[in-house]
Design an enzyme around this catalytic site. Structure first.
Site, short mmCIF file in Angstrom:
data_model
loop_
_atom_site.label_atom_id
_atom_site.label_comp_id
_atom_site.label_asym_id
_atom_site.label_seq_id
_atom_site.Cartn_x
_atom_site.Cartn_y
_atom_site.Cartn_z
CB SER A 33 -0.94 -0.01 1.21
OG SER A 33 -0.21 -0.12 2.43
CG ASP A 87 9.48 -3.57 -0.99
OD1 ASP A 87 8.26 -3.27 -1.01
OD2 ASP A 87 9.90 -4.73 -1.17
N GLY A 102 3.61 -9.06 3.85
CA GLY A 102 2.18 -8.95 4.08
C GLY A 102 1.39 -8.96 2.78
CD GLU A 109 7.97 -7.54 -0.79
OE1 GLU A 109 7.01 -6.76 -0.95
OE2 GLU A 109 8.17 -8.16 0.27
#
Length: 232
Positions: A33, A87, A102, A109
């Site tokens: 997000s 990130d 999450g 990643e």
């Protein structure tokens, strides 16, 4: 803090981090997000200011968002380095140990991060903690034999929960694996836990990112602040 306030802090951190990307760079773009605000700002700069850079993304959804702005995205194996990766993180402590995954993108990643010259995380202030572990620790496992891996985690007292989507189906990563969340409450010995998890047959990767990040940009009500890792 309500969601609108939290989103405002995330956006501020994302806009601040976007300043790190310059013309000609190869930039790793994370997932989550907070990163969404980063990509929005990079997209604006690309379209309005003519910023030209190449992106390597940690998930297909970030790739889709970046490409919607016309940002050039390439496969990680098509570049020989990544200048900076930006990130998000689910938790980070004062020792720069963090939990990520999450958004179920922990494997990609970590691959992108370990091939980057500089790693920067963007978070809102709620993600900065004294001890990591309150946020469930994601572990990516292959579907074959996943039930046995979960039983091993249960025997260790890790309180594992197979992650399901809104329809009650197993969440799948971009590599089509499962995600098992460990509800540990606190992690006092993260390095030992990391070694235990990665040595478990069936585990592909875990969401512990230990002393990897160079800089953390924190969305704060008084303006973004920067935590710099002196050990890097």
């Amino acid at each position: 803090m309500d969601k609108a306030q939290q989103d405002a802090l995330k956006k501020a951190a994302g806009i601040e981090a976007a300043k790190l990307v310059e013309n000609g760079m190869i930039a790793g773009l994370g997932t989550g997000s907070t990163v969404k605000f980063l990509v929005d700002e990079l997209g604006r700069r690309h379209q309005e200011e003519g910023l030209e850079f190449t992106g390597v993304t940690t998930s297909r959804r970030t790739q889709a968002q970046a490409e919607s702005y016309g940002i050039k995205i390439v496969d990680i194996d098509d570049v020989d380095h990544i200048d900076v990766t930006i990130d998000g993180a689910d938790e980070v402590d004062k020792n720069f140990n963090g939990i990520k995954g999450g958004g179920a993108a922990l494997l990609w990643e970590k691959i992108v991060a370990t091939n980057s010259n500089q790693i920067v995380w963007i978070v809102d202030e709620s993600k900065v903690v004294d001890t990591i572990g309150k946020f469930p620790l994601p572990v990516e496992v292959i579907p074959f034999g996943a039930g046995h891996v979960i039983k091993k985690f249960e025997a260790c007292g890790y309180k594992p929960v197979l992650r399901l989507d809104a329809d009650g189906k197993e969440v799948r990563t971009d590599e089509n694996n499962f995600v098992v969340d460990l509800h540990l409450e606190r992690i006092d010995h993260p390095q030992e836990l990391a070694e235990d998890l990665i040595n478990t047959v069936g585990v592909v990767e875990h969401g512990l990112f230990l002393n990897m990040v160079d800089k953390v940009i924190v969305g704060d009500p008084n303006g973004p602040r920067v935590m710099t890792n002196a050990n890097k």
